[in-house]
Scaffold this active site. Structure first.
Site, PDB file in Angstrom:
ATOM      1  N   ARG A  37      -1.011  14.717   7.626  1.00  0.00           N
ATOM      2  CA  ARG A  37      -1.082  13.639   6.658  1.00  0.00           C
ATOM      3  C   ARG A  37      -0.937  12.321   7.414  1.00  0.00           C
ATOM      4  O   ARG A  37      -0.625  12.305   8.595  1.00  0.00           O
ATOM      5  CB  ARG A  37      -0.020  13.785   5.554  1.00  0.00           C
ATOM      6  CG  ARG A  37       1.209  14.491   5.993  1.00  0.00           C
ATOM      7  CD  ARG A  37       2.519  13.742   6.010  1.00  0.00           C
ATOM      8  NE  ARG A  37       2.505  12.328   6.024  1.00  0.00           N
ATOM      9  CZ  ARG A  37       2.826  11.588   7.070  1.00  0.00           C
ATOM     10  NH1 ARG A  37       3.088  12.157   8.234  1.00  0.00           N
ATOM     11  NH2 ARG A  37       2.870  10.299   6.984  1.00  0.00           N
ATOM     12  N   ASP A  74      -3.017   3.262   3.890  1.00  0.00           N
ATOM     13  CA  ASP A  74      -4.117   4.214   3.848  1.00  0.00           C
ATOM     14  C   ASP A  74      -5.451   3.539   3.587  1.00  0.00           C
ATOM     15  O   ASP A  74      -6.496   4.102   3.898  1.00  0.00           O
ATOM     16  CB  ASP A  74      -3.849   5.264   2.770  1.00  0.00           C
ATOM     17  CG  ASP A  74      -2.756   6.223   3.195  1.00  0.00           C
ATOM     18  OD1 ASP A  74      -3.098   7.333   3.643  1.00  0.00           O
ATOM     19  OD2 ASP A  74      -1.572   5.859   3.114  1.00  0.00           O
TER      20      ASP A  74
END
Length: 346
Positions: free
Chosen positions: A49, A236
């Site tokens: 992740r 992100d």
């Protein structure tokens, strides 16, 4: 001392090895992957992740697809690999690095190389190595903004586990610690996956950097106490106007930081900047299974029948951000024009 000992993504003997972050800190387990479908599952299931790490992992996933299909169906390998690219693209929707990395791999395929496996592997390795180089540059740039004897608060995990190595926000913290600018590091636990407690604390302990955990609800009290001077987070996806999508809870930190006069820094590679995304409202926000909120370590923690809303990310408006740090430079008080200037600079 660089305080940099962890590499969660490794390519060995034609196979991809990923440090299973779901097992940390209790177990250090590297899992082996030999197909793009397996890699997509690893991304979706959060074995790996963090936006940069997802992009790097997906690039290696394309190499695995090419290895398989160029050997088995040499006359039709491009069509087969293209279908695998679509599988990888659907694994996580918010991290723009995923789509950037897949685009780089598509460029290689379009160039019609005689040896597509080695050409794709060279590109994946370059993406990996360039990420580490970029992280070290961001570490130096971000550390330069921090005054001596400061303390910082960070959120989620933005270190070697979330990148090719060294880290983004955690890379700044590593660099600042090595330069003796910091006297304390605080980390949010980061529910529901506890990336702060399980991953950030583990990384810092591996590199002998002391850290104190707090629950998210304690952040405002910590700021009011005067114990921290900076909040440093990753991202992100960053929109063209400087709005930032990051792990859920980042927006709350930014609001609290502004109220308490605490500086707020976002650290991310330029591949995270999406100049085609007008503002934060255009960023797709992933929502995951309610069970992640209703359960902890496989045990129910909520009243039976209760529901849950589980967005993975939130959007912090540019006006709440003091600095965006990429390997291309630092943008203070980000705006659309400043972001454009940074992205077009040599």
């Amino acid at each position: 001392m660089q305080y940099d000992t962890i590499r969660a993504i490794q390519w060995q003997d034609g196979k991809l090895l990923l440090l299973d972050q779901r097992k940390l800190p209790e177990e250090v387990v590297y899992r082996e992957y030999q197909s793009a479908e397996q890699v997509a599952d690893a991304i979706r299931d959060m074995v790996v992740r963090g936006a940069p790490a997802i992009g790097i992992t997906a690039a290696y996933g394309v190499v695995l697809a090419a290895q398989q299909h160029f050997t088995q169906t040499p006359d039709n390998w491009r069509d087969c690999v293209e279908s695998e690219l679509d599988v990888l693209a659907k694994s996580r929707p918010t991290a723009v690095n995923l789509f950037w990395a897949l685009a780089q791999m598509r460029h290689v395929i379009a160039a019609n190389p005689d040896d597509p496996v080695n050409a794709l592997l060279s590109t994946a390795k370059a993406i990996h190595e360039e990420d580490i180089t970029a992280n070290r540059m961001m570490g130096k740039l971000g550390s330069g903004l921090i005054e001596a004897n400061s303390a910082v608060l960070t959120h989620c995990n933005t270190g070697s586990l979330a990148t090719g190595g060294f880290g983004t926000a955690l890379g700044v913290i590593r660099q600042a610690w090595s330069e003796q600018r910091l006297n304390a590091v605080y980390a949010d636990e980061t529910r529901p996956w506890l990336q702060g407690a399980r991953l950030t604390a583990w990384e810092l302990m591996q590199d002998k950097i002391p850290v104190d955990l707090i629950v998210e609800g304690a952040a405002a009290a910590l700021m009011r106490s005067g114990k921290v001077q900076w909040v440093i987070v990753g991202s992100d996806r960053i929109a063209a106007n400087g709005d930032v999508a990051n792990k859920i809870g980042t927006y709350s930190l930014a609001v609290n930081a502004r109220h308490h006069g605490i500086k707020f820094m976002v650290v991310a590679p330029s591949t995270t900047v999406d100049m085609d995304c007008v503002d934060g409202a255009a960023i797709p926000i992933e929502t995951r299974d309610a069970a992640e909120v209703l359960n902890l370590a496989g045990q129910s923690i909520a009243a039976e029948g209760a529901g849950a809303w589980n967005p993975v990310f939130d959007v912090t408006p540019a006006e709440l951000i003091d600095a965006i740090v990429t390997e291309r430079g630092v943008v203070l008080q980000p705006s659309r024009d400043k972001m454009q200037a940074m992205m077009t600079a040599a």
